[in-house]
Design a protein around this motif. Structure first.
Motif, PDB file in Angstrom:
ATOM      1  N   ALA A   4      41.201  36.370  47.229  1.00 14.92           N
ATOM      2  CA  ALA A   4      41.870  37.677  47.222  1.00 14.92           C
ATOM      3  C   ALA A   4      43.384  37.488  47.233  1.00 14.92           C
ATOM      4  CB  ALA A   4      41.438  38.496  48.433  1.00 14.92           C
ATOM      5  N   ARG A   5      44.073  38.177  46.349  1.00 11.52           N
ATOM      6  CA  ARG A   5      45.539  38.177  46.306  1.00 11.52           C
ATOM      7  C   ARG A   5      46.011  39.526  46.832  1.00 11.52           C
ATOM      8  NH1 ARG A   5      44.213  33.690  45.695  1.00 11.52           N
ATOM      9  NH2 ARG A   5      44.462  32.400  43.864  1.00 11.52           N
ATOM     10  N   VAL A   6      46.616  39.531  48.015  1.00 11.60           N
ATOM     11  CA  VAL A   6      47.089  40.768  48.626  1.00 11.60           C
ATOM     12  C   VAL A   6      48.559  40.936  48.267  1.00 11.60           C
ATOM     13  CG1 VAL A   6      47.388  42.039  50.769  1.00 11.60           C
ATOM     14  CG2 VAL A   6      45.424  40.514  50.495  1.00 11.60           C
ATOM     15  N   GLU A   7      48.877  42.054  47.638  1.00 13.14           N
ATOM     16  CA  GLU A   7      50.239  42.341  47.203  1.00 13.14           C
ATOM     17  C   GLU A   7      50.663  43.694  47.737  1.00 13.14           C
ATOM     18  OE1 GLU A   7      49.846  42.280  42.982  1.00 13.14           O
ATOM     19  OE2 GLU A   7      49.536  40.114  42.898  1.00 13.14           O
ATOM     20  N   PRO A   9      55.488  50.379  51.695  1.00 14.31           N
ATOM     21  CA  PRO A   9      54.691  50.020  50.525  1.00 14.31           C
ATOM     22  C   PRO A   9      53.196  50.020  50.872  1.00 14.31           C
ATOM     23  CG  PRO A   9      55.706  48.067  51.445  1.00 14.31           C
ATOM     24  CD  PRO A   9      56.222  49.238  52.226  1.00 14.31           C
ATOM     25  N   ALA A  10      52.379  50.280  49.877  1.00 16.71           N
ATOM     26  CA  ALA A  10      50.931  50.244  50.054  1.00 16.71           C
ATOM     27  C   ALA A  10      50.428  48.826  49.800  1.00 16.71           C
ATOM     28  CB  ALA A  10      50.265  51.212  49.087  1.00 16.71           C
ATOM     29  N   ARG A  11      49.221  48.565  50.219  1.00 14.62           N
ATOM     30  CA  ARG A  11      48.601  47.259  49.996  1.00 14.62           C
ATOM     31  C   ARG A  11      47.636  47.379  48.829  1.00 14.62           C
ATOM     32  NH1 ARG A  11      46.135  45.386  55.252  1.00 14.62           N
ATOM     33  NH2 ARG A  11      45.226  47.428  55.044  1.00 14.62           N
ATOM     34  N   ARG A  12      47.590  46.354  47.986  1.00 16.97           N
ATOM     35  CA  ARG A  12      46.603  46.298  46.918  1.00 16.97           C
ATOM     36  C   ARG A  12      46.047  44.899  46.829  1.00 16.97           C
ATOM     37  NH1 ARG A  12      48.938  44.481  41.814  1.00 16.97           N
ATOM     38  NH2 ARG A  12      47.508  45.676  40.534  1.00 16.97           N
ATOM     39  N   VAL A  36      34.999  39.915  50.950  1.00 14.53           N
ATOM     40  CA  VAL A  36      35.600  40.771  51.971  1.00 14.53           C
ATOM     41  C   VAL A  36      36.477  41.856  51.341  1.00 14.53           C
ATOM     42  CG1 VAL A  36      35.551  39.007  53.763  1.00 14.53           C
ATOM     43  CG2 VAL A  36      37.556  39.213  52.290  1.00 14.53           C
ATOM     44  N   ALA A  37      36.663  41.799  50.020  1.00 19.83           N
ATOM     45  CA  ALA A  37      37.515  42.767  49.323  1.00 19.83           C
ATOM     46  C   ALA A  37      37.022  42.911  47.888  1.00 19.83           C
ATOM     47  CB  ALA A  37      38.971  42.310  49.332  1.00 19.83           C
ATOM     48  N   VAL A  38      37.540  43.935  47.218  1.00 20.98           N
ATOM     49  CA  VAL A  38      37.201  44.196  45.819  1.00 20.98           C
ATOM     50  C   VAL A  38      38.499  44.281  45.023  1.00 20.98           C
ATOM     51  CG1 VAL A  38      36.153  45.873  44.239  1.00 20.98           C
ATOM     52  CG2 VAL A  38      35.099  45.422  46.442  1.00 20.98           C
ATOM     53  N   VAL A  64      42.507  36.266  38.336  1.00 18.27           N
ATOM     54  CA  VAL A  64      42.565  36.527  36.898  1.00 18.27           C
ATOM     55  C   VAL A  64      43.446  37.740  36.605  1.00 18.27           C
ATOM     56  CG1 VAL A  64      41.187  37.144  34.869  1.00 18.27           C
ATOM     57  CG2 VAL A  64      40.324  35.458  36.493  1.00 18.27           C
ATOM     58  N   CYS A  65      43.250  38.826  37.324  1.00 19.43           N
ATOM     59  CA  CYS A  65      44.061  40.028  37.106  1.00 19.43           C
ATOM     60  C   CYS A  65      45.513  39.798  37.519  1.00 19.43           C
ATOM     61  CB  CYS A  65      43.462  41.218  37.849  1.00 19.43           C
ATOM     62  SG  CYS A  65      41.895  41.771  37.139  1.00 19.43           S
ATOM     63  N   ALA A  66      45.749  39.029  38.602  1.00 20.55           N
ATOM     64  CA  ALA A  66      47.114  38.722  39.029  1.00 20.55           C
ATOM     65  C   ALA A  66      47.836  37.926  37.950  1.00 20.55           C
ATOM     66  CB  ALA A  66      47.096  37.953  40.348  1.00 20.55           C
ATOM     67  N   ALA A  67      47.165  36.951  37.341  1.00 24.34           N
ATOM     68  CA  ALA A  67      47.770  36.152  36.279  1.00 24.34           C
ATOM     69  C   ALA A  67      48.021  36.993  35.027  1.00 24.34           C
ATOM     70  CB  ALA A  67      46.879  34.963  35.939  1.00 24.34           C
ATOM     71  N   ALA A  68      47.099  37.892  34.713  1.00 22.51           N
ATOM     72  CA  ALA A  68      47.272  38.761  33.543  1.00 22.51           C
ATOM     73  C   ALA A  68      48.458  39.692  33.737  1.00 22.51           C
ATOM     74  CB  ALA A  68      46.004  39.563  33.283  1.00 22.51           C
ATOM     75  N   GLU A  69      48.610  40.251  34.919  1.00 18.87           N
ATOM     76  CA  GLU A  69      49.740  41.137  35.195  1.00 18.87           C
ATOM     77  C   GLU A  69      51.067  40.385  35.161  1.00 18.87           C
ATOM     78  OE1 GLU A  69      48.731  42.898  38.909  1.00 18.87           O
ATOM     79  OE2 GLU A  69      47.382  44.366  38.001  1.00 18.87           O
ATOM     80  N   ALA A  70      51.071  39.140  35.624  1.00 19.87           N
ATOM     81  CA  ALA A  70      52.288  38.330  35.632  1.00 19.87           C
ATOM     82  C   ALA A  70      52.710  37.949  34.227  1.00 19.87           C
ATOM     83  CB  ALA A  70      52.091  37.083  36.485  1.00 19.87           C
ATOM     84  N   SER A  71      51.764  37.910  33.279  1.00 21.94           N
ATOM     85  CA  SER A  71      52.084  37.499  31.911  1.00 21.94           C
ATOM     86  C   SER A  71      52.650  38.628  31.062  1.00 21.94           C
ATOM     87  CB  SER A  71      50.845  36.941  31.226  1.00 21.94           C
ATOM     88  OG  SER A  71      49.894  37.970  30.982  1.00 21.94           O
ATOM     89  N   VAL A  72      52.595  39.866  31.565  1.00 20.67           N
ATOM     90  CA  VAL A  72      53.112  41.018  30.823  1.00 20.67           C
ATOM     91  C   VAL A  72      54.595  41.166  31.156  1.00 20.67           C
ATOM     92  CG1 VAL A  72      52.954  43.511  30.521  1.00 20.67           C
ATOM     93  CG2 VAL A  72      50.885  42.176  30.907  1.00 20.67           C
TER      94      VAL A  72
END
Length: 73
Positions: free
Chosen positions: A32-35, A53-56, A17-19, A61-69
């Motif tokens: 899907a992780r909506v932030e 704020p906008a929705r993304r 339902v999302a990309v 996998v990408c959410a975990a990678a961003e959290a690790s930076v």
């Protein structure tokens, strides 16, 4: 299109339902992780954020990678 995360696992395929904004995989509602994301716009001598704020949408996998930076110092 089916959810990539469901297809990569052993579960049944689910409709995407999302990309993911970062890597482009299709995601079902379960993966899907909506932030929220603040948008910046030029304003005179500096930048300012928009009122709302906008929705993304990102995958786990990408959410975990961003959290690790680490953030800025």
């Amino acid at each position: 299109m089916n959810c990539y995360e469901c297809a990569a696992g052993s579960g049944p395929p689910r409709v995407a339902v999302a990309v993911c904004r970062e890597c482009g995989v299709g995601l079902c509602t379960g993966h899907a992780r909506v932030e929220t994301h603040e948008l910046l716009r030029p304003a005179g001598l500096g930048k300012t954020t928009t009122d709302l704020p906008a929705r993304r949408v990102v995958c786990p996998v990408c959410a975990a990678a961003e959290a690790s930076v680490p953030g800025p110092v």
